[in-house]
Design a protein around this motif. Sequence first.
Motif, mmCIF file in Angstrom:
data_model
loop_
_atom_site.group_PDB
_atom_site.id
_atom_site.type_symbol
_atom_site.label_atom_id
_atom_site.label_comp_id
_atom_site.label_asym_id
_atom_site.label_seq_id
_atom_site.Cartn_x
_atom_site.Cartn_y
_atom_site.Cartn_z
ATOM 1 N N HIS A 164 18.596 53.512 -22.525
ATOM 2 C CA HIS A 164 19.323 53.202 -21.291
ATOM 3 C C HIS A 164 18.476 52.455 -20.279
ATOM 4 O O HIS A 164 19.016 51.808 -19.385
ATOM 5 C CB HIS A 164 19.864 54.494 -20.667
ATOM 6 C CG HIS A 164 18.818 55.476 -20.243
ATOM 7 N ND1 HIS A 164 18.272 55.486 -18.981
ATOM 8 C CD2 HIS A 164 18.209 56.481 -20.916
ATOM 9 C CE1 HIS A 164 17.394 56.459 -18.894
ATOM 10 N NE2 HIS A 164 17.320 57.081 -20.049
ATOM 11 N N LYS A 165 17.147 52.504 -20.376
ATOM 12 C CA LYS A 165 16.316 51.872 -19.353
ATOM 13 C C LYS A 165 16.275 50.357 -19.502
ATOM 14 O O LYS A 165 16.582 49.624 -18.574
ATOM 15 C CB LYS A 165 14.896 52.448 -19.400
ATOM 16 C CG LYS A 165 14.768 53.825 -18.749
ATOM 17 C CD LYS A 165 13.308 54.247 -18.686
ATOM 18 C CE LYS A 165 13.119 55.463 -17.784
ATOM 19 N NZ LYS A 165 13.672 56.701 -18.351
ATOM 20 N N MET A 166 15.845 49.877 -20.659
ATOM 21 C CA MET A 166 15.709 48.435 -20.862
ATOM 22 C C MET A 166 16.606 47.922 -21.983
ATOM 23 O O MET A 166 16.527 46.754 -22.350
ATOM 24 C CB MET A 166 14.252 48.093 -21.164
ATOM 25 C CG MET A 166 13.290 48.362 -20.010
ATOM 26 S SD MET A 166 13.631 47.390 -18.524
ATOM 27 C CE MET A 166 13.193 45.740 -19.085
ATOM 28 N N GLY A 167 17.446 48.789 -22.524
ATOM 29 C CA GLY A 167 18.412 48.380 -23.534
ATOM 30 C C GLY A 167 19.812 48.383 -22.963
ATOM 31 O O GLY A 167 20.022 48.151 -21.779
ATOM 32 N N ALA A 168 20.777 48.682 -23.811
ATOM 33 C CA ALA A 168 22.174 48.659 -23.369
ATOM 34 C C ALA A 168 22.874 49.960 -23.731
ATOM 35 O O ALA A 168 24.048 49.959 -24.095
ATOM 36 C CB ALA A 168 22.913 47.460 -23.978
ATOM 37 N N GLY B 239 10.144 50.968 -22.967
ATOM 38 C CA GLY B 239 9.858 49.895 -23.914
ATOM 39 C C GLY B 239 10.812 49.755 -25.075
ATOM 40 O O GLY B 239 10.424 49.214 -26.115
ATOM 41 N N ALA B 240 12.063 50.189 -24.934
ATOM 42 C CA ALA B 240 12.990 50.100 -26.067
ATOM 43 C C ALA B 240 13.181 48.675 -26.557
ATOM 44 O O ALA B 240 13.450 48.436 -27.743
ATOM 45 C CB ALA B 240 14.342 50.702 -25.681
ATOM 46 N N HIS B 241 13.036 47.696 -25.682
ATOM 47 C CA HIS B 241 13.279 46.296 -26.018
ATOM 48 C C HIS B 241 12.084 45.608 -26.670
ATOM 49 O O HIS B 241 12.219 44.502 -27.209
ATOM 50 C CB HIS B 241 13.660 45.529 -24.753
ATOM 51 C CG HIS B 241 12.607 45.586 -23.673
ATOM 52 N ND1 HIS B 241 11.989 46.760 -23.282
ATOM 53 C CD2 HIS B 241 12.047 44.598 -22.894
ATOM 54 C CE1 HIS B 241 11.116 46.501 -22.322
ATOM 55 N NE2 HIS B 241 11.123 45.205 -22.079
ATOM 56 N N LEU C 258 9.475 41.447 -17.457
ATOM 57 C CA LEU C 258 10.833 41.686 -16.975
ATOM 58 C C LEU C 258 10.832 42.643 -15.785
ATOM 59 O O LEU C 258 11.853 42.818 -15.123
ATOM 60 C CB LEU C 258 11.718 42.246 -18.096
ATOM 61 C CG LEU C 258 12.011 41.280 -19.245
ATOM 62 C CD1 LEU C 258 12.851 41.959 -20.316
ATOM 63 C CD2 LEU C 258 12.726 40.023 -18.739
ATOM 64 N N GLN C 259 9.687 43.269 -15.522
ATOM 65 C CA GLN C 259 9.521 44.122 -14.338
ATOM 66 C C GLN C 259 8.805 43.296 -13.274
ATOM 67 O O GLN C 259 7.651 42.903 -13.459
ATOM 68 C CB GLN C 259 8.704 45.371 -14.685
ATOM 69 C CG GLN C 259 9.245 46.185 -15.846
ATOM 70 C CD GLN C 259 10.419 47.066 -15.443
ATOM 71 O OE1 GLN C 259 10.975 46.926 -14.363
ATOM 72 N NE2 GLN C 259 10.802 47.973 -16.311
ATOM 73 N N ILE C 260 9.484 43.047 -12.173
ATOM 74 C CA ILE C 260 8.932 42.173 -11.127
ATOM 75 C C ILE C 260 8.484 43.036 -9.950
ATOM 76 O O ILE C 260 9.301 43.613 -9.230
ATOM 77 C CB ILE C 260 9.969 41.132 -10.674
ATOM 78 C CG1 ILE C 260 10.429 40.284 -11.877
ATOM 79 C CG2 ILE C 260 9.382 40.234 -9.585
ATOM 80 C CD1 ILE C 260 11.507 39.273 -11.542
ATOM 81 N N MET C 261 7.162 43.132 -9.768
ATOM 82 C CA MET C 261 6.589 43.938 -8.702
ATOM 83 C C MET C 261 6.399 43.062 -7.466
ATOM 84 O O MET C 261 5.754 42.015 -7.539
ATOM 85 C CB MET C 261 5.253 44.532 -9.136
ATOM 86 C CG MET C 261 4.663 45.496 -8.125
ATOM 87 S SD MET C 261 2.995 46.046 -8.568
ATOM 88 C CE MET C 261 3.328 46.980 -10.064
#
Length: 485
Positions: A225-229, A199-201, A323-326
């Motif tokens: 690094h997961k949802m950021g840059a 959830g960094a974003h 933003l996570q598409i299951m």
Amino acid sequence: MDHDESPVLDALAEYHDRGYLDFAPPGHKQGLGADDAVRRVLGPEVFHSDVLATGALDDRRSSNRVLERAQELMADAVGAQQAFFSTCGSSLSVKSAMMAVAAPGETMLVGRDAHKSVIAGLTLTGIQPVWVRPRWDRELHLAHPPSPEAYDEAFAEHPEAVGALVTSPSPYGTCSDLKSIARVCHDHGKPLIVDEAWGAHLPFHDDLPTWAMDADADVCVVSVHKMGAGFEQGSVFHLQGDLIDPVRLKQSADLLSTTSPNVLLYAAMDGWRRQMVRDGRELLGSALRLAHAVRASIDELPGLRVIEKQLVAKEASHDLDRLQIMIDTLDAGISGYQAADWLREERAVNVGLSDHRRILAQLTFADTPERTDRLVSALGDLTRTSLPAPSSVVLPEPRDLELEQVMLPREAFFAAQETVPVEEAADRIAAEQVTPYPPGIPVILPGERISAGVIDYLRSGKTATMVIPDAADPSLKSIRVVADT
């Protein structure tokens, strides 16, 4: 604060401008000593910016407060009181948060959907977990986050608990009702830790799920690094309130972290914070609109079904990171494992998660319509491909997955152990954790009594190509258990 400033990047620019000559680590000396093939693949710029944090990026006394100012800017950007950078990933950060709240032998409420790093924290510290169970969805065959009521009941049964730990968002993008859980914790005078690695974003757009600091959590951990840059291993833990001692938190991190942090990770986190403050709302808004369009396109493909509304229905998750598409592959007659393998091998497309009936496509603000068109096209090709019938995965009743904790994870890990054939492991006490990856949530923990149902699930999963990398025997023909005495 001036968020046009980027202290780490600015210090690196000055380092390059002055042309410092280092007679100190790192030994590659700005890449001069690196192998030609390594330089060619990684690029010379990587080595050029790999410098000491103290004694190169800053002086030996850290008098320019480069890292400290970068952390202050990060905290200000997201509304936390303090922020701490970690170059050892959120796996270290969450352990540090646990150590800052609980001492060995003390009790902590922990959602049983925790990542394996939390279990490692329990093993290292000797904290006594009280498991708060997720809510099992019989239709979708997945677990939704534990409810606030479950945490309230756990505190009532265990008033000695010194705090609670929640994982949100989950690797599937599902989110807990953090505000209500924080209220439960604070009504009992106890702090809430949130493993918010995915959830960094969240602080940077109102249409994303509630950010843990806005939900009144006391400390949360994010993986940039997961949802950021950021680069892999870049993590930040954020702190607010007076229930957790910031000195204890920092000292806990110091006990676990490296004394040789990678400045590249600091620089990326610092620059990403500036980018988000400047442009985050616009970038994330575009990403959310793109994700909406991608969902609609995938839903039109035969045999594939995007799972969205079911994840935030009654008794399900409180919110969802869209933003996570299951993508459910059940109607296509293939497993998520098969889909992920085919997409990688035949179309050079990687997805973030797969299981017996799903794949998960992660979008960020870095994605473009051209990239997602390629994803949708590859998924369309997948639906027109004939693949063998998938191996069946035995899905036991939830009660068979809820194993009894009969020893502390630390006690079981350090106990005398023996290796037994997996078919003989039922009713034995596990001495290791067994974790399908991704998502990295252990099915068996050290100290839990192994059930026949879990063995059937894991063995059938292995046949269906489930990956279990942390088991002593990844083939799962045997398992380590506490020795009989």
